[in-house]
Design an enzyme around this catalytic site. Sequence first.
Site, mmCIF file in Angstrom:
data_model
loop_
_atom_site.group_PDB
_atom_site.id
_atom_site.type_symbol
_atom_site.label_atom_id
_atom_site.label_comp_id
_atom_site.label_asym_id
_atom_site.label_seq_id
_atom_site.Cartn_x
_atom_site.Cartn_y
_atom_site.Cartn_z
ATOM 1 N N TYR A 49 101.511 35.596 55.266
ATOM 2 C CA TYR A 49 100.402 34.647 55.114
ATOM 3 C C TYR A 49 99.115 35.382 54.745
ATOM 4 O O TYR A 49 98.399 34.992 53.811
ATOM 5 C CB TYR A 49 100.235 33.874 56.418
ATOM 6 C CG TYR A 49 99.218 32.755 56.363
ATOM 7 C CD1 TYR A 49 99.516 31.562 55.714
ATOM 8 C CD2 TYR A 49 97.980 32.889 56.970
ATOM 9 C CE1 TYR A 49 98.601 30.522 55.674
ATOM 10 C CE2 TYR A 49 97.056 31.855 56.940
ATOM 11 C CZ TYR A 49 97.366 30.677 56.286
ATOM 12 O OH TYR A 49 96.448 29.657 56.250
ATOM 13 N N SER B 40 91.804 31.241 53.578
ATOM 14 C CA SER B 40 91.862 31.223 55.040
ATOM 15 C C SER B 40 91.005 32.365 55.556
ATOM 16 O O SER B 40 90.651 33.292 54.801
ATOM 17 C CB SER B 40 93.317 31.421 55.493
ATOM 18 O OG SER B 40 93.405 31.710 56.865
#
Length: 251
Positions: free
Chosen positions: A152, A139
């Site tokens: 995350y 990401s």
Amino acid sequence: MGRLDGRTAIVTGGARGIGAAVARLFTAEGAAVLVADLLREEGEALAGELGAAARFHPLDITGEDDWSAAVAAAEEAFGPVSVLVNNAGIVEFATIEEQPPERFRRVVEVNLYGAWLGLRATLPSLRRAGGGAVVNVSSTAGLMGYANLAAYSASKWGLRGLTKAAALELAPDRVRVCSVHPGPIATPMTSGFEESTMTGSQPVPRFGQPEEVARMILFVAADATYSTGSEFVVDGGATTGSLLVAGGPDK
């Protein structure tokens, strides 16, 4: 000739979103795909849509036995695995102070430990295939920090590090390992978020589409044959920098 003719791929989180787009594109390019996911109904529907080139297999990526069964199912249906796409992941928004420790551990367990288990379980099959490619879907949160996304971000930075370590270890096996770093993509993970709020400061001010990420993953798996340990970014320019008016506040 398809760019993945004769190759067997496992795509985790393959039932919807980026994973489903990858499965569709891979089969269109000649690959046989094991659609691996916990979403049985959606996964079976996708495999049915794709026909003989696809199978659905239920997979909890945090389970070692689940991974062994998935690799065995792929080999039995299609032959040794030569492409692994570690795409499955979860996100949870919370401050460091407010996030319960068990939720932090769960995000890291899915996003990082699950990918490590998959790579480990698939390696013997990759060797039997004579080599191949592993694509870890990280990401932009694996390239920069985001407030309220500590778990995350930590997991996606960890996946980036795992990619580089694996690329070095697996080079003698002719296995390339790279990471792909999507920005805001129109998937169930971003549903409910205002597009302009999330993307308005980007050079390309919109959500990306799953198909755009899938095309990058295909490039990494099929064409980027001189790249390993490398990072490929699909983010509308989000990590490029801030959009400030040239010349200062009076311009």
